[in-house]
Design a protein around this motif. Structure first.
Motif, PDB file in Angstrom:
ATOM      1  N   PHE A 102      -6.625  -0.421  -5.991  1.00 37.47           N
ATOM      2  CA  PHE A 102      -6.633   0.988  -5.602  1.00 37.47           C
ATOM      3  C   PHE A 102      -7.887   1.701  -6.115  1.00 37.47           C
ATOM      4  O   PHE A 102      -8.434   2.565  -5.430  1.00 37.47           O
ATOM      5  N   GLN A 107       1.213   3.571  -3.706  1.00 35.62           N
ATOM      6  CA  GLN A 107       0.187   4.610  -3.660  1.00 35.62           C
ATOM      7  C   GLN A 107       0.481   5.799  -4.556  1.00 35.62           C
ATOM      8  O   GLN A 107      -0.437   6.499  -4.997  1.00 35.62           O
ATOM      9  N   HIS A 133      -2.085   7.377   1.724  1.00 33.10           N
ATOM     10  CA  HIS A 133      -2.150   6.467   2.869  1.00 33.10           C
ATOM     11  C   HIS A 133      -1.007   6.753   3.836  1.00 33.10           C
ATOM     12  O   HIS A 133       0.167   6.719   3.451  1.00 33.10           O
ATOM     13  N   LEU A 163       0.832  -1.198   0.000  1.00 35.18           N
ATOM     14  CA  LEU A 163       0.000   0.000   0.000  1.00 35.18           C
ATOM     15  C   LEU A 163       0.871   1.255   0.000  1.00 35.18           C
ATOM     16  O   LEU A 163       0.618   2.211  -0.751  1.00 35.18           O
TER      17      LEU A 163
END
Length: 387
Positions: A371, A40, A48, A36
């Protein structure tokens, strides 16, 4: 560290979601959070950021990925003052920073930090990584603070959400797994095998997971014990003990391998940070769970490495492995041994199953799809308001 530590924060041009987790162990959840953080940039949806209770490998990898990491301080339920201190650190962080939502990644973090998020008036999301029975004291404690939304890592886990949160809306999002940048080469394969004392022509079975009994290490050893007269196979066991009971479990596995007469063919490799490299040098991936796996990032990574997957027919792997890319068996030594025997003797079958792996992994766990889905989840959460 006893208070929040902002770490290295990337520019916040988008809404920012804060992920709260313990951070003291390393397994599938931690691997997901690392992905993540790394993926991102350029992805749709919010930025995040992360708040952990403990420093360690998790916090280091998140910072290396350029993510914002705050440390709340070690919280242990057996020491109530440490929980109060960590809660206060999170409350201060939520006052100081502007987050659009907070995600808790286990019943433990939901129980401890959910009330703080509620008091701050922010949307609260529960990311469900495990099946829930509703009986454990942590699950009962987490039930006190229901989230606004739950995101489950498989249909299997989502089917158990009602045991704790019967009235909470839920989504299923298969976790993102980034395909390896490099592909296997003959030179790399030979180098890895030489490092691990394995012959170039040996059939390598690999199991890469945490040292938990339900992951089926003993079952795999018992099945291979039935194949000790079959020449030319080696087992690599990647994953080290992180807690005292895991160390005792590992000692028991080493003793069992000796009792079965296969100890010299089993390599206990300990904790590894190069699992994709090991997978590319192996021939068969086998993790014969004794209990249902919630999802199974390890299976996706094996498919990406073009390995046929052998596992037991239960839980999340039923959504990952089919006859195009692997073999599902009952959780018993004899059928597992027979499945491994067949694959050992059939390199063309291993190649056929392995060739289907990358496409199967992409269909389930392509990062852009994850995502985009996550962005839609947070948009819908904002649109309908929260409790």
């Amino acid at each position: 560290m006893s208070g929040p530590d902002a770490g290295s924060s990337p520019p916040r041009s988008r809404d920012t979601v804060l992920h709260v987790h313990s951070g003291n162990l390393y397994g599938g959840v931690e691997s997901f959070l690392r992905t993540l953080a790394r993926e991102q940039r350029g992805a749709p949806g919010p930025t995040h950021a992360f708040a952990l209770c403990f420093e360690g490998r998790m916090s280091q990898e998140l910072r290396e990925a350029g993510a914002s990491v705050s440390v709340l301080g070690g919280a242990r339920v057996s020491r109530p003052w440490s929980v109060w201190r960590a809660r206060g650190a999170l409350a201060e962080l939520l006052r100081r920073e502007r987050y659009s939502a907070v995600v808790c990644h286990s019943p433990w973090s939901q129980a401890i930090f959910g009330p703080v998020v509620r008091s701050a008036g922010l949307p609260l999301v529960f990311f469900q990584h495990d099946a829930l029975e509703g009986k454990h004291w942590l699950e009962r404690w987490a039930r006190v603070t229901p989230p606004d939304l739950s995101i489950s890592n498989s249909r299997f886990t989502a089917g158990t959400l009602r045991n704790v949160y019967p009235h909470i809306p839920g989504k299923v999002r298969y976790l993102p797994v980034v395909p390896p940048v490099s592909v296997s080469s003959g030179e790399e394969r030979a180098r890895v095998r030489a490092e691990l004392g394995t012959g170039a022509n040996d059939v390598v079975i690999i199991q890469a997971c945490r040292m938990e009994a339900w992951k089926g290490h003993r079952l795999l050893l018992e099945a291979l014990g039935r194949l000790r007269q079959v020449p030319g196979w080696v087992l690599w066991v990647a994953g080290g003990a992180q807690r005292p009971y895991e160390a005792r479990y590992l000692e028991g596995l080493e003793a069992l391998a000796s009792e079965l007469g296969i100890r010299e063919r089993v390599r206990f490799l300990g904790q590894r940070s190069d699992v994709p490299r090991l997978l590319r040098a192996a021939d068969i991936h086998c993790q014969p769970n004794l209990g249902p796996e919630p999802f199974g990032i390890a299976f996706i990574e094996a498919l990406q490495a073009r390995l046929p997957v052998v596992t037991t027919a239960m839980g999340g792997p039923l959504e990952i492995v089919d006859s195009s890319c692997g073999v599902l068996v009952a959780p018993e030594p004899e059928p597992l041994a027979e499945a491994l025997r067949r694959l050992m003797a059939a390199p063309e079958e291993r190649q056929r199953l392995g060739a289907a792996g990358p496409a199967r992994a992409t269909a389930l766990c392509e990062p852009n799809v994850f995502f985009q889905g996550l962005a839609e989840d947070f948009q819908s959460l904002a649109a309908r308001g929260h409790r």
